[in-house]
Design a protein around this motif. Structure first.
Motif, short mmCIF file in Angstrom:
data_model
loop_
_atom_site.label_atom_id
_atom_site.label_comp_id
_atom_site.label_asym_id
_atom_site.label_seq_id
_atom_site.Cartn_x
_atom_site.Cartn_y
_atom_site.Cartn_z
N UNK A 40 0.82 -1.23 0.00
CA UNK A 40 0.00 0.00 0.00
C UNK A 40 0.84 1.27 0.00
N UNK A 41 2.01 1.24 0.68
CA UNK A 41 2.85 2.43 0.71
C UNK A 41 3.36 2.77 -0.68
N UNK A 42 3.85 1.78 -1.42
CA UNK A 42 4.29 2.02 -2.78
C UNK A 42 3.16 2.46 -3.68
N UNK A 64 -4.20 -13.15 -5.25
CA UNK A 64 -4.39 -11.71 -5.16
C UNK A 64 -3.39 -10.96 -6.04
N UNK A 65 -2.15 -11.43 -6.08
CA UNK A 65 -1.12 -10.78 -6.90
C UNK A 65 -1.49 -10.83 -8.38
N UNK A 66 -1.86 -12.00 -8.85
CA UNK A 66 -2.17 -12.14 -10.27
C UNK A 66 -3.49 -11.44 -10.63
N UNK A 67 -4.45 -11.47 -9.73
CA UNK A 67 -5.71 -10.77 -9.99
C UNK A 67 -5.50 -9.27 -10.06
N UNK A 116 2.59 1.22 -16.75
CA UNK A 116 3.85 1.33 -16.01
C UNK A 116 3.68 1.00 -14.53
N UNK A 117 2.51 1.32 -13.97
CA UNK A 117 2.28 1.03 -12.55
C UNK A 117 2.23 -0.47 -12.28
N UNK A 118 2.00 -1.28 -13.33
CA UNK A 118 1.98 -2.73 -13.15
C UNK A 118 3.38 -3.31 -13.06
N UNK A 119 4.39 -2.57 -13.53
CA UNK A 119 5.75 -3.12 -13.52
C UNK A 119 6.25 -3.40 -12.10
N UNK A 120 6.09 -2.46 -11.14
CA UNK A 120 6.51 -2.82 -9.77
C UNK A 120 5.70 -3.98 -9.20
N UNK A 121 4.41 -4.04 -9.53
CA UNK A 121 3.59 -5.12 -8.98
C UNK A 121 3.99 -6.48 -9.53
N UNK A 122 4.60 -6.51 -10.71
CA UNK A 122 5.07 -7.79 -11.23
C UNK A 122 6.17 -8.36 -10.34
N UNK A 123 6.92 -7.47 -9.68
CA UNK A 123 7.95 -7.93 -8.75
C UNK A 123 7.36 -8.40 -7.43
N UNK A 124 6.07 -8.15 -7.23
CA UNK A 124 5.40 -8.62 -6.01
C UNK A 124 5.44 -10.14 -5.91
N UNK A 141 10.96 -0.77 -3.61
CA UNK A 141 12.17 -0.19 -4.21
C UNK A 141 11.94 0.19 -5.66
N UNK A 142 11.21 -0.64 -6.41
CA UNK A 142 10.91 -0.33 -7.80
C UNK A 142 9.99 0.88 -7.91
#
Length: 232
Positions: free
Chosen positions: A14-16, A119-122, A183-191, A200-201
């Motif tokens: 949530x912070x990111x 949850x990550x993939x959804x 672009x906002x999905x790129x950090x979440x892919x590292x989730x 960090x991303x």
């Protein structure tokens, strides 16, 4: 669900996310209050004069207009295709049986239970679908503009330069929104690998966005654009 397993995910993700949302809210406010200090504001200001400039001599500039709109449509088409392909891949992963090897220490790498993986993939699937939606709407407006801009002004009196400029602004705005969502999905892919990498991303992407969005010497750019507007 133990707190020691999920506390990094519950704090860092949530912070990111809110840092990214907060940055774009600040960027929107700065673009509205100081439009010549951001690339988005300068580009929007320049687009207001693009349509009237092309319409002044459309017979000689029709090829330039077609190429410019084609490039915009091709960019939106590429991003829409990429988004829907990623969405299809994620949907296939969600619907299939999927297992993840748990790291040695969940406290360090975050949660990897079946619920957290789903949850990550959804979340990624939802973001890519929203990006696809924005890009397809952008293509719709740009295609509409490519047809109307060559329409004789005396045939359809309602097709004015202001109306065409509004269509162009909607198409380019949706393209920008779709890109930012993508672009906002790129950090979440590292989730998938843990919440620390997401945080960090997100920080790294905010630095990149700031350097791309904020213009140095905005006063000079404002003077140049104002001088150009006097001749349109």
């Amino acid at each position: 669900m133990e707190w020691k397993t999920y506390y990094l995910d519950m704090m860092l993700i949530p912070l990111g996310f809110f840092m990214t949302i907060g940055y774009h809210v600040w960027l929107w406010h700065k673009t509205r209050s100081e439009p010549f200090s951001t690339t988005i504001g300068i580009n929007a200001h320049a687009r207001r004069f693009w349509v009237p400039s092309m319409l002044k001599d459309i017979e000689k500039k029709n090829i330039l207009v077609a190429q410019s709109l084609r490039n915009l449509i091709m960019g939106s088409t590429l991003m829409a295709t990429t988004s829907i392909l990623l969405s299809a891949g994620l949907a296939a992963i969600i619907s299939s049986t999927y297992s993840v090897k748990k790291p040695v220490e969940d406290v360090l790498y975050g949660a990897h239970s079946e619920f957290s993986v789903a949850l990550k993939y959804a979340t990624l699937l939802t973001i890519f679908l929203f990006s696809f939606f924005c890009h397809t709407l952008s293509i719709r407006f740009l295609n509409q503009l490519s047809l109307l801009i060559c329409t004789p002004q005396d045939v359809l009196s309602m097709v004015t330069p202001d109306y065409l400029g509004e269509i162009l602004e909607r198409g380019t705005t949706l393209n920008t929104v779709g890109n930012r969502i993508f672009y906002s999905a790129l950090p979440l892919m590292l989730w998938i690998f843990g919440p620390v990498l997401v945080f960090l991303c997100s920080l790294a992407m905010l630095l990149v966005f700031y350097n791309l969005d904020i213009v140095c010497g905005s006063g000079k750019a404002k003077t140049i654009l104002n001088d150009e507007s006097n001749y349109v």
